[in-house]
Write a protein that holds these residues in place. Structure first.
Motif, mmCIF file in Angstrom:
data_model
loop_
_atom_site.group_PDB
_atom_site.id
_atom_site.type_symbol
_atom_site.label_atom_id
_atom_site.label_comp_id
_atom_site.label_asym_id
_atom_site.label_seq_id
_atom_site.Cartn_x
_atom_site.Cartn_y
_atom_site.Cartn_z
ATOM 1 N N ARG A 1 98.296 -30.371 -42.700
ATOM 2 C CA ARG A 1 97.226 -29.740 -41.921
ATOM 3 C C ARG A 1 97.338 -30.098 -40.441
ATOM 4 N NH1 ARG A 1 92.031 -31.515 -43.289
ATOM 5 N NH2 ARG A 1 92.664 -33.005 -44.893
ATOM 6 N N ARG B 1 82.618 -19.287 -44.618
ATOM 7 C CA ARG B 1 83.866 -19.976 -44.927
ATOM 8 C C ARG B 1 84.893 -19.000 -45.484
ATOM 9 N NH1 ARG B 1 83.687 -25.459 -44.968
ATOM 10 N NH2 ARG B 1 85.929 -25.171 -44.865
ATOM 11 N N GLU B 2 85.461 -18.184 -44.635
ATOM 12 C CA GLU B 2 86.569 -17.304 -45.019
ATOM 13 C C GLU B 2 87.464 -17.106 -43.804
ATOM 14 O OE1 GLU B 2 83.159 -15.039 -43.528
ATOM 15 O OE2 GLU B 2 83.334 -16.094 -45.434
ATOM 16 N N TRP B 3 88.718 -16.762 -44.066
ATOM 17 C CA TRP B 3 89.689 -16.664 -42.984
ATOM 18 C C TRP B 3 89.377 -15.531 -42.011
ATOM 19 C CZ3 TRP B 3 92.561 -20.217 -41.141
ATOM 20 C CH2 TRP B 3 93.081 -21.215 -41.967
ATOM 21 N N SER B 4 88.764 -14.471 -42.505
ATOM 22 C CA SER B 4 88.425 -13.367 -41.605
ATOM 23 C C SER B 4 87.445 -13.832 -40.527
ATOM 24 C CB SER B 4 87.827 -12.208 -42.405
ATOM 25 O OG SER B 4 86.656 -12.620 -43.094
ATOM 26 N N VAL C 1 87.206 -16.952 -39.429
ATOM 27 C CA VAL C 1 87.954 -17.847 -38.549
ATOM 28 C C VAL C 1 88.770 -17.050 -37.544
ATOM 29 C CG1 VAL C 1 89.765 -19.590 -38.460
ATOM 30 C CG2 VAL C 1 88.048 -19.694 -40.255
ATOM 31 N N MET C 2 89.389 -15.963 -37.982
ATOM 32 C CA MET C 2 90.180 -15.137 -37.080
ATOM 33 C C MET C 2 89.302 -14.473 -36.019
ATOM 34 S SD MET C 2 93.338 -15.517 -37.872
ATOM 35 C CE MET C 2 92.851 -17.227 -38.194
ATOM 36 N N ASN D 1 86.677 -24.991 -36.777
ATOM 37 C CA ASN D 1 86.570 -24.019 -37.867
ATOM 38 C C ASN D 1 87.909 -23.830 -38.588
ATOM 39 O OD1 ASN D 1 83.863 -23.507 -37.678
ATOM 40 N ND2 ASN D 1 84.077 -21.675 -36.422
ATOM 41 N N ILE D 2 89.008 -23.824 -37.821
ATOM 42 C CA ILE D 2 90.318 -23.708 -38.447
ATOM 43 C C ILE D 2 90.600 -24.934 -39.311
ATOM 44 C CG2 ILE D 2 92.804 -23.576 -38.015
ATOM 45 C CD1 ILE D 2 92.179 -22.054 -35.448
ATOM 46 N N GLN E 1 88.599 -24.815 -42.507
ATOM 47 C CA GLN E 1 89.116 -23.835 -43.462
ATOM 48 C C GLN E 1 90.358 -24.363 -44.166
ATOM 49 O OE1 GLN E 1 87.330 -21.230 -44.015
ATOM 50 N NE2 GLN E 1 88.634 -20.192 -45.494
ATOM 51 N N LEU E 2 91.223 -25.051 -43.426
ATOM 52 C CA LEU E 2 92.410 -25.642 -44.042
ATOM 53 C C LEU E 2 92.032 -26.745 -45.024
ATOM 54 C CD1 LEU E 2 94.779 -25.909 -40.930
ATOM 55 C CD2 LEU E 2 95.023 -24.336 -42.859
ATOM 56 N N TYR F 1 90.769 -25.987 -48.994
ATOM 57 C CA TYR F 1 91.647 -25.827 -50.138
ATOM 58 C C TYR F 1 91.877 -27.153 -50.861
ATOM 59 C CZ TYR F 1 92.607 -21.229 -48.256
ATOM 60 O OH TYR F 1 92.479 -19.957 -47.784
#
Length: 225
Positions: free
Chosen positions: A31, A103-106, A108-109, A205-206, A209-210, A213
């Motif tokens: 990470r 909490r989803e990658w969309s 975060v992007m 936030n990145i 998110q990492l 998992y």
């Protein structure tokens, strides 16, 4: 039937494969490396934008290209990004307040896109004076936190990061490493803390998110045991 009962159950796959096959320490290193390269990439893009608009000026003997100009900026930003990205989930666990908002990658992007937009505005949008620009960027930065974070730990860390990073920038400019055009906050621009605050929230936030998992894998393994 006896043979089937004796066969061990395989763990469920969740998240990246590295999370299910590596230890906590190795996952932390992975990470950190991912966050480092994300920080380096963002630093190259945003630094080029600032140089093109003559917001930051580097000595002519070191500015020959995007990679050779201020060569120390990308590694420093990458290291800071790794530290911030690892610190946010660690602080969440320490305070016992797991971050569950968007909490989803969309999401975060979108947060990354808004951060780049705020930095873009600091370089290209013309205001009557620096005070108006600083107030506008402050509102945008707080709006970024409210939209993508909303945690007390995130806000507190963002403020602390902005203060520390601004102090370091003041020292660097004072020692002639680089300079800002039209400084109005001692040696730097008054909107710089807003950029650092938004950057801290984004990298946090990145990092969260990492880290999510690894938490999923640990939770599933505890249920299986």
């Amino acid at each position: 039937m006896a043979e089937n009962d004796a066969m061990p159950t395989l763990p469920k796959k969740c998240g990246p494969y590295i999370s299910s096959v590596t230890s906590h320490g190795m996952n932390l290193v992975i990470r950190g490396v991912v966050l480092f390269f994300i920080g380096v990439f963002l630093a190259l893009v945003l630094n080029l934008l600032q140089i093109q608009r003559n917001v930051t000026l580097f000595p002519p003997d070191v500015i020959t290209s995007i990679f050779s100009s201020a060569w120390w900026v990308p590694p420093c930003c990458g290291t800071a990004s790794a530290v911030i990205g690892l610190l946010y989930p660690c602080m969440d666990r320490h305070l016992g307040e797991p971050h569950k908002f968007k909490r989803e990658w969309s999401s975060v992007m979108r947060c990354v896109a808004v951060f780049v937009g705020i930095n873009h505005a600091s370089a290209k949008v013309d205001f009557a004076n620096n005070i108006q620009l600083s107030l506008t960027l402050a509102a945008l930065s707080i709006g970024l936190w409210w939209t993508f974070d909303r945690s007390r730990s995130g806000f507190g860390l963002g403020v602390g990061i902005a203060f520390l990073a601004t102090l370091v920038s003041q020292l660097l400019v004072y020692n002639g490493v680089y300079q800002y055009t039209s400084p109005d906050f001692l040696y730097v621009r008054s909107w710089l803390p807003c950029i650092f605050f938004a950057g801290g929230i984004t990298m946090g936030n990145i990092g969260r998110q990492l880290a999510m998992y690894e938490c999923k894998v640990i939770s599933e393994k505890s249920h299986e045991d």
